[in-house]
Motif scaffolding. Structure first.
Motif, PDB file in Angstrom:
ATOM      1  N   ARG A   1       0.856  -1.194   0.000  1.00  0.00           N
ATOM      2  CA  ARG A   1       0.000   0.000   0.000  1.00  0.00           C
ATOM      3  C   ARG A   1       0.883   1.232   0.000  1.00  0.00           C
ATOM      4  O   ARG A   1       1.610   1.497   0.955  1.00  0.00           O
ATOM      5  CB  ARG A   1      -0.933  -0.028   1.214  1.00  0.00           C
ATOM      6  CG  ARG A   1      -1.832   1.189   1.289  1.00  0.00           C
ATOM      7  CD  ARG A   1      -3.178   0.902   1.920  1.00  0.00           C
ATOM      8  NE  ARG A   1      -4.073   0.112   1.072  1.00  0.00           N
ATOM      9  CZ  ARG A   1      -4.763   0.590   0.030  1.00  0.00           C
ATOM     10  NH1 ARG A   1      -4.632   1.863  -0.322  1.00  0.00           N
ATOM     11  NH2 ARG A   1      -5.545  -0.195  -0.671  1.00  0.00           N
ATOM     12  N   TYR A   2       0.842   1.975  -1.092  1.00  0.00           N
ATOM     13  CA  TYR A   2       1.700   3.151  -1.242  1.00  0.00           C
ATOM     14  C   TYR A   2       1.108   4.355  -0.535  1.00  0.00           C
ATOM     15  O   TYR A   2       1.819   5.226  -0.047  1.00  0.00           O
ATOM     16  CB  TYR A   2       1.900   3.479  -2.731  1.00  0.00           C
ATOM     17  CG  TYR A   2       3.254   4.067  -3.040  1.00  0.00           C
ATOM     18  CD1 TYR A   2       3.587   5.356  -2.644  1.00  0.00           C
ATOM     19  CD2 TYR A   2       4.212   3.325  -3.727  1.00  0.00           C
ATOM     20  CE1 TYR A   2       4.829   5.894  -2.924  1.00  0.00           C
ATOM     21  CE2 TYR A   2       5.461   3.857  -4.008  1.00  0.00           C
ATOM     22  CZ  TYR A   2       5.772   5.137  -3.605  1.00  0.00           C
ATOM     23  OH  TYR A   2       7.004   5.656  -3.865  1.00  0.00           O
ATOM     24  N   GLY A   3      -0.225   4.436  -0.537  1.00  0.00           N
ATOM     25  CA  GLY A   3      -0.855   5.603   0.056  1.00  0.00           C
ATOM     26  C   GLY A   3      -2.335   5.398   0.214  1.00  0.00           C
ATOM     27  O   GLY A   3      -2.838   4.265   0.141  1.00  0.00           O
ATOM     28  N   SER A   4      -3.033   6.498   0.415  1.00  0.00           N
ATOM     29  CA  SER A   4      -4.474   6.421   0.675  1.00  0.00           C
ATOM     30  C   SER A   4      -5.216   6.031  -0.607  1.00  0.00           C
ATOM     31  O   SER A   4      -4.674   6.119  -1.719  1.00  0.00           O
ATOM     32  CB  SER A   4      -4.970   7.775   1.172  1.00  0.00           C
ATOM     33  OG  SER A   4      -5.288   8.608   0.078  1.00  0.00           O
ATOM     34  N   PRO A   5      -6.475   5.610  -0.482  1.00  0.00           N
ATOM     35  CA  PRO A   5      -7.237   5.208  -1.677  1.00  0.00           C
ATOM     36  C   PRO A   5      -7.436   6.342  -2.689  1.00  0.00           C
ATOM     37  O   PRO A   5      -7.771   6.085  -3.841  1.00  0.00           O
ATOM     38  CB  PRO A   5      -8.585   4.764  -1.094  1.00  0.00           C
ATOM     39  CG  PRO A   5      -8.291   4.402   0.321  1.00  0.00           C
ATOM     40  CD  PRO A   5      -7.203   5.320   0.764  1.00  0.00           C
ATOM     41  N   LEU A   6      -7.183   7.597  -2.272  1.00  0.00           N
ATOM     42  CA  LEU A   6      -7.294   8.712  -3.224  1.00  0.00           C
ATOM     43  C   LEU A   6      -6.129   8.746  -4.205  1.00  0.00           C
ATOM     44  O   LEU A   6      -6.148   9.489  -5.182  1.00  0.00           O
ATOM     45  CB  LEU A   6      -7.304  10.048  -2.469  1.00  0.00           C
ATOM     46  CG  LEU A   6      -8.547  10.421  -1.682  1.00  0.00           C
ATOM     47  CD1 LEU A   6      -8.333  11.764  -1.008  1.00  0.00           C
ATOM     48  CD2 LEU A   6      -9.748  10.492  -2.618  1.00  0.00           C
ATOM     49  N   MET A   7      -5.114   7.935  -3.938  1.00  0.00           N
ATOM     50  CA  MET A   7      -3.865   8.023  -4.696  1.00  0.00           C
ATOM     51  C   MET A   7      -3.909   7.124  -5.921  1.00  0.00           C
ATOM     52  O   MET A   7      -3.909   5.897  -5.815  1.00  0.00           O
ATOM     53  CB  MET A   7      -2.716   7.613  -3.775  1.00  0.00           C
ATOM     54  CG  MET A   7      -1.345   7.847  -4.342  1.00  0.00           C
ATOM     55  SD  MET A   7      -0.093   7.277  -3.153  1.00  0.00           S
ATOM     56  CE  MET A   7       1.390   7.820  -3.978  1.00  0.00           C
ATOM     57  N   ASN A   8      -3.954   7.751  -7.094  1.00  0.00           N
ATOM     58  CA  ASN A   8      -3.890   7.026  -8.372  1.00  0.00           C
ATOM     59  C   ASN A   8      -2.813   7.664  -9.240  1.00  0.00           C
ATOM     60  O   ASN A   8      -2.969   8.796  -9.700  1.00  0.00           O
ATOM     61  CB  ASN A   8      -5.240   7.076  -9.085  1.00  0.00           C
ATOM     62  CG  ASN A   8      -6.253   6.183  -8.419  1.00  0.00           C
ATOM     63  OD1 ASN A   8      -6.184   4.956  -8.521  1.00  0.00           O
ATOM     64  ND2 ASN A   8      -7.190   6.789  -7.686  1.00  0.00           N
ATOM     65  N   ILE A   9      -1.717   6.941  -9.414  1.00  0.00           N
ATOM     66  CA  ILE A   9      -0.564   7.476 -10.150  1.00  0.00           C
ATOM     67  C   ILE A   9      -0.404   6.691 -11.448  1.00  0.00           C
ATOM     68  O   ILE A   9      -0.476   5.453 -11.461  1.00  0.00           O
ATOM     69  CB  ILE A   9       0.722   7.319  -9.323  1.00  0.00           C
ATOM     70  CG1 ILE A   9       0.590   8.040  -7.968  1.00  0.00           C
ATOM     71  CG2 ILE A   9       1.940   7.768 -10.104  1.00  0.00           C
ATOM     72  CD1 ILE A   9       1.024   9.448  -7.929  1.00  0.00           C
ATOM     73  N   THR A  10      -0.176   7.420 -12.533  1.00  0.00           N
ATOM     74  CA  THR A  10       0.147   6.766 -13.808  1.00  0.00           C
ATOM     75  C   THR A  10       1.462   7.322 -14.345  1.00  0.00           C
ATOM     76  O   THR A  10       1.850   8.449 -14.022  1.00  0.00           O
ATOM     77  CB  THR A  10      -0.950   7.009 -14.864  1.00  0.00           C
ATOM     78  OG1 THR A  10      -1.058   8.408 -15.088  1.00  0.00           O
ATOM     79  CG2 THR A  10      -2.294   6.436 -14.422  1.00  0.00           C
ATOM     80  N   ALA A  11       2.118   6.517 -15.170  1.00  0.00           N
ATOM     81  CA  ALA A  11       3.248   7.000 -15.976  1.00  0.00           C
ATOM     82  C   ALA A  11       2.729   7.014 -17.402  1.00  0.00           C
ATOM     83  O   ALA A  11       2.529   5.956 -18.007  1.00  0.00           O
ATOM     84  CB  ALA A  11       4.447   6.080 -15.829  1.00  0.00           C
ATOM     85  N   ASP A  12       2.480   8.202 -17.913  1.00  0.00           N
ATOM     86  CA  ASP A  12       1.766   8.318 -19.188  1.00  0.00           C
ATOM     87  C   ASP A  12       2.554   9.207 -20.147  1.00  0.00           C
ATOM     88  O   ASP A  12       2.525  10.432 -20.053  1.00  0.00           O
ATOM     89  CB  ASP A  12       0.377   8.901 -18.940  1.00  0.00           C
ATOM     90  CG  ASP A  12      -0.494   8.869 -20.186  1.00  0.00           C
ATOM     91  OD1 ASP A  12       0.052   8.586 -21.276  1.00  0.00           O
ATOM     92  OD2 ASP A  12      -1.698   9.124 -20.078  1.00  0.00           O
ATOM     93  N   ALA A  13       3.247   8.569 -21.087  1.00  0.00           N
ATOM     94  CA  ALA A  13       4.081   9.310 -22.047  1.00  0.00           C
ATOM     95  C   ALA A  13       3.275   9.797 -23.245  1.00  0.00           C
ATOM     96  O   ALA A  13       3.851  10.290 -24.213  1.00  0.00           O
ATOM     97  CB  ALA A  13       5.232   8.425 -22.512  1.00  0.00           C
ATOM     98  N   THR A  14       1.956   9.667 -23.166  1.00  0.00           N
ATOM     99  CA  THR A  14       1.111  10.079 -24.298  1.00  0.00           C
ATOM    100  C   THR A  14       0.307  11.339 -23.999  1.00  0.00           C
ATOM    101  O   THR A  14      -0.483  11.767 -24.840  1.00  0.00           O
ATOM    102  CB  THR A  14       0.127   8.950 -24.667  1.00  0.00           C
ATOM    103  OG1 THR A  14      -0.853   8.810 -23.629  1.00  0.00           O
ATOM    104  CG2 THR A  14       0.836   7.621 -24.859  1.00  0.00           C
ATOM    105  N   LEU A  15       0.476  11.943 -22.843  1.00  0.00           N
ATOM    106  CA  LEU A  15      -0.335  13.112 -22.466  1.00  0.00           C
ATOM    107  C   LEU A  15      -0.003  14.314 -23.351  1.00  0.00           C
ATOM    108  O   LEU A  15       1.137  14.794 -23.334  1.00  0.00           O
ATOM    109  CB  LEU A  15      -0.064  13.492 -21.011  1.00  0.00           C
ATOM    110  CG  LEU A  15      -0.712  12.653 -19.915  1.00  0.00           C
ATOM    111  CD1 LEU A  15      -0.162  13.079 -18.552  1.00  0.00           C
ATOM    112  CD2 LEU A  15      -2.221  12.801 -19.955  1.00  0.00           C
ATOM    113  N   PRO A  16      -0.957  14.835 -24.096  1.00  0.00           N
ATOM    114  CA  PRO A  16      -0.652  15.980 -24.962  1.00  0.00           C
ATOM    115  C   PRO A  16      -0.143  17.174 -24.167  1.00  0.00           C
ATOM    116  O   PRO A  16      -0.754  17.580 -23.188  1.00  0.00           O
ATOM    117  CB  PRO A  16      -2.005  16.298 -25.612  1.00  0.00           C
ATOM    118  CG  PRO A  16      -2.790  15.025 -25.505  1.00  0.00           C
ATOM    119  CD  PRO A  16      -2.350  14.385 -24.231  1.00  0.00           C
ATOM    120  N   GLY A  17       0.998  17.692 -24.570  1.00  0.00           N
ATOM    121  CA  GLY A  17       1.541  18.899 -23.954  1.00  0.00           C
ATOM    122  C   GLY A  17       2.424  18.674 -22.752  1.00  0.00           C
ATOM    123  O   GLY A  17       3.156  19.579 -22.345  1.00  0.00           O
ATOM    124  N   ALA A  18       2.381  17.503 -22.147  1.00  0.00           N
ATOM    125  CA  ALA A  18       3.203  17.285 -20.952  1.00  0.00           C
ATOM    126  C   ALA A  18       4.669  17.131 -21.347  1.00  0.00           C
ATOM    127  O   ALA A  18       4.991  16.670 -22.453  1.00  0.00           O
ATOM    128  CB  ALA A  18       2.718  16.067 -20.188  1.00  0.00           C
TER     129      ALA A  18
END
Lengths: 479, 441
Positions: A283-300
């Protein structure tokens, strides 16, 4: 240029490499700095060369040259194979490569306004205006503005048949204003410390409206001189989006790098508090925690078409509802770990060995907003804009300082406080995340200065974040 | 004739009388053999030339860099063209008059020509120093030529080599570090450096969590190198000083009388060449003498503003970051490190600091962590390892009058975590260091 890369690969194979790939990279960079209405530096850099990577047994051999002739490329390939063979005197287990689709493709960053086509004098004039506005506020001693742009063409060829061309465009900058007191300096920065950087053209700079924010930022810097210090204690901590983005970068992004988890970075960058046995159970953190590694995000800032070993850009779940489920990986590290390669291997220029790097490691937005979070907080502090960051080599024990903070009492923003700091331990801290703002305040913050590797490499990474609140955090640490 | 001199001359010829200009051409080969989990996993090398060009057209300044020697004339024309469209730079100091350059002779042919097999042998020595532990680190060699020319007729040439071995040995839950840097690879013994790392790792087994607080400390050269680096980059930086962001107060006794700090590329132990990126000769610069702050480093731009001469600390980017001393020596003392430890009733021995960041530049208050060797000292002896600790400490205050108990006789190059070969320092025994957090936060 593909021919040049092909010659390098052929040179490596002819010298005995079991696998080889090569990148021809032609890049240009422009950096402009203005201080107190005077140009401080105007720099252009053009770098071009070929870097070839050869695998023999347990080690990569890599050789790079700025000589763009076919003969030099072929010789570089030969040298890379010789270097990998020399590693056999201190051998390890074989370094298998995970399979990826072999593609011939191209990719270009979408952009509206070529940043290199905008006259340098226009950029300088804009920064002079910004520093003039900031200096018009009584008490501002230093006002500095910066812009940086990158235009990178890469041609990638592998011995398995990849042929990929990419054209990446990155733009950004920012400004800061400093008030110097008798024994202290207070600085405010915009859009964040070190500036905001994105993939795209000059339109990204225009969007942040530096001149329209210069007066407010300067006034805040001056006000900090007479503000009280944040008192030490434990209280609710509300982080502004760019600070939460850096928190993600340091205490999640680096910890999930598979090369660190495997011990490959132990001597310098460090290892990780994570181990693969706990993947999908930790368990990394609280249930509010949703992390992605997304190399497709426009503009990022961490967006591209293919990584530097020819794996297509993708979105990978890292933390889902608080549970650790994913890593950042490349073809070698993923194969060793028995995972699918994530397309997260990149190099800082033609002359550096590609390695696992963050793409856009960000937190998905929640369903609240900053005003609601403040209204819901009885005793807390709202901190904005990073000033200092320090975390241990396993990414557990951190201490961050911010430029500015405000007390929050009974649901209302109170007085400004200076020199705010907070400290914590990664899993405990993330477990305390109890409120998260939504998509309207979700920004793809960019970090242009992520250091890792030997020789040192600097990567450009993205971290999407909205403001969030953490319960009972130790704040106000000082000497 | 070095190829770098030839290229620099061609560029100057092409500029002609169109601009004031300075040209720096560097070239050579760098190679780094990296190991982890006790085997070589990454092994890299690069060769090439880079040109740095700064031009001023009637006071309108532009800087540029390129690795593309084929298109060098276009590069020069573009750089001049962009400069001519800029505003006049009122702070432009002009280019350096011809001056004598003294070569410090920090070049070793064998190091410049070192091959991957030689680096692998050094790595093998480090790893085999403790076959039961897990080793990680690197061995690097480099050899570079640097040519400088400008339109005032100033010419300079230098060349240098550098070799570094840096690594850790890891035992269950603990690690120890070792480091060596020299102009000569032949000076570095991977086995000795590996043995130090292994000893520190083994002594750290069964480390316990220590309650944070103020402790006496004995700091190994790596930890002291971090202090020296922060003092130099943030404090003895002419730009930071002019902007009011430095602690440095010239002529004031800000440090213990035992502290002498200077920058000197001509020290026989140093690395580097005899001039800076503006062609100004390097000469010894005393930063702290007997505890008194004596000087800050200048490039031509900060020197002009301060009304003094450049101290030879210009570098690419110093317009923005300021001039930085990078050949820094903290004068060694006469105390053996064992005697320092023997003089501590209850305190800590710290091998290395890690991830240090400035909280307050004026006081040089820094937070960071200990790493790769943190030990408890009780009644004059190291009695065990402790887990890494966070500190929040003013580096200036830590070295203030009366707070330096002893200076070691073990000065050497130590890595400050910001790169090797810049800080040559001994161990220090300090009266107090403020640890503000431990493994539990």
């Amino acid at each position: 240029m593909f021919d040049l890369a092909q010659a390098a690969v052929e040179g490596a194979l002819a010298a005995g490499a079991q696998y080889a790939d090569a990148r021809v990279v032609v890049s240009k960079n422009q950096s402009i700095a203005v201080q107190n209405q005077e140009p401080q530096s105007i720099d252009q850099a053009e770098r071009a060369g070929v870097g070839v990577r050869a695998l023999t047994g347990s080690a990569w051999g890599f050789y790079a040259t700025s000589d763009m002739s076919k003969a030099a490329a072929r010789a570089a390939g030969k040298k890379s194979a010789a270097i990998s063979r020399a590693s056999a005197s201190v051998p390890g287990p074989a370094m298998p490569l995970a399979d990826v689709p072999v593609v011939e493709d191209s990719y270009e960053t979408p952009f509206d306004e070529d940043p290199f086509a905008v006259p340098v004098s226009d950029k300088v004039d804009m920064l002079i205006e910004v520093t003039k506005i900031a200096q018009s506020v009584d008490g501002i001693a230093l006002a500095t503005g910066n812009l940086s742009f990158w235009d990178t063409n890469k041609w990638f060829v592998s011995s398995q048949g990849h042929r990929i061309h990419q054209h990446l465009v990155e733009s950004g900058g920012g400004f800061d204003a400093s008030a110097v007191g008798e024994s202290e300096i207070q600085r405010r920065s915009y859009p964040q410390s070190f500036g905001q950087f994105e993939t795209g053209g000059y339109e990204t700079v225009r969007r942040w409206d530096y001149p329209g924010n210069a007066g407010r930022i300067a006034e805040e810097a001056v006000a900090l001189l007479s503000a009280p210090e944040l008192e030490e204690g434990e209280k609710s901590l509300i982080l502004e989006g760019s600070q939460l983005a850096l928190q993600i970068h340091e205490s999640v992004g680096h910890a999930i790098e598979l090369d660190r988890i495997l011990g490959w970075e132990a001597a310098f960058a460090g290892t990780s508090h994570l181990d693969l046995e706990r993947l999908r159970t930790h368990r990394y953190g609280s249930p509010l925690m949703n992390i992605t590694a997304d190399a497709t995000l426009p503009g990022a800032l961490g967006t591209f078409g293919y990584d530097d070993e020819g794996t297509k850009a993708q979105r990978v779940d890292i933390v889902k509802d608080g549970l650790w489920v994913g890593v950042l990986s490349g073809r070698d590290s993923a194969s060793i770990a028995g995972l699918a390669p994530g397309g997260m291997v990149r190099a800082d220029g033609y002359n550096r060995l590609p390695m696992v790097r963050m793409t856009n490691v960000g937190m998905l937005p929640g369903d609240s907003n900053l005003a609601e979070i403040i209204a819901d907080t009885k005793d807390g502090v709202y901190m904005s804009t990073n000033r200092s960051w320090s975390i241990d080599d396993r990414r557990l024990n951190f201490q961050f300082g911010c430029e500015i903070a405000w007390e929050v009492k009974d649901g209302k923003l109170g007085r400004m406080v200076k020199n705010p700091t907070y400290t914590g331990i990664t899993p405990q801290f993330w477990a305390q995340l109890d409120k998260l703002a939504g998509g309207d305040e979700w920004v793809h913050w960019g970090t242009p200065n992520c250091g890792k590797g030997q020789p040192m490499q600097v990567a450009h990474t993205g971290h999407s974040a909205a403001p969030g609140r953490f319960a009972e955090v130790r704040v106000g640490v000082r000497a | 004739m070095s190829r770098t001199i030839e290229i620099a001359g061609q560029i100057l010829d092409h500029i002609g009388d169109r601009a004031d200009a300075e040209v720096v051409v560097s070239g050579g080969e760098s190679a780094l053999t990296r190991f982890a989990n006790s085997f070589i996993h990454q092994n890299v090398a690069e060769e090439g030339h880079e040109v740095l060009l700064r031009v001023a057209v009637d006071g309108r300044v532009n800087s540029a860099a390129t690795t593309n020697l084929e298109g060098i004339e276009d590069f020069v024309d573009d750089t001049i063209g962009i400069a001519s469209l800029q505003r006049v730079d009122e702070s432009w100091p002009g280019v350096t008059e011809p001056m004598d350059i003294v070569d410090p002779h920090h070049f070793d042919d064998a190091t410049a020509e070192a091959n991957p097999d030689e680096r692998a042998r050094v790595v093998a020595g480090f790893v085999s120093a403790a076959p039961d532990l897990l080793a990680a680190g690197y061995c690097e060699t480099m050899g570079h030529d640097v040519a400088f020319v400008n339109t005032e007729g100033h010419r300079a040439f230098g060349h240098y080599t550098r070799a570094t071995v840096d690594g850790i040995h890891q035992a269950s839950g603990t690690a120890g570090s070792g480091h060596g840097t020299s102009p000569r690879l032949g000076d570095l013994d991977g086995s000795d450096i590996g043995a130090l790392a292994a000893d520190r790792a083994r002594r750290g087994l069964d480390a316990f969590d220590l309650k944070p607080g103020e402790y006496q400390v004995v700091l190994a050269p790596e930890a002291v190198a971090t202090i020296a680096m922060f003092l130099s980059f943030y404090g003895f930086n002419g730009k930071s000083h002019a902007e009011g962001q430095s602690f440095a107060e010239l002529g004031e006794k800000q440090f213990d009388a035992s502290i002498n700090l200077y920058d000197d590329v001509h020290d026989p132990r140093a690395l580097g060449i005899g001039f800076d990126a503006e062609g100004t000769p390097h000469r010894r610069l005393d930063l702290i003498t007997a505890g008194v702050t004596k000087a800050v480093a200048h490039d031509r731009r900060t020197a002009k503003k301060a009304g003094v001469a450049s101290t030879g600390h210009g570098s690419p980017g110093s317009e923005v970051y300021g001039p930085l001393p990078t050949n820094v020596f903290l004068e060694e003392g006469s105390t053996a490190v064992d005697d320092m430890i023997a003089g501590v009733d209850r305190g800590l021995y710290v091998a290395t600091f890690n991830y240090c960041r400035v909280l307050d530049p004026k006081a040089l208050t820094v937070t960071g962590l200990t790493r790769n060797g943190t030990f408890i000292i009780e009644n004059g002896k190291i009695t065990g390892g402790v887990t890494n600790l966070r500190f929040t400490q003013s580096f200036v205050e830590a070295l203030a009058q009366g707070r330096v108990s002893a200076i070691g006789n073990d000065a050497r190059f130590a890595d400050s975590e910001f790169g090797p070969g810049m800080m040559h320092v001994p161990s220090l025994q300090l009266d107090a260091w403020n640890f503000t957090g431990g493994a539990a936060g």
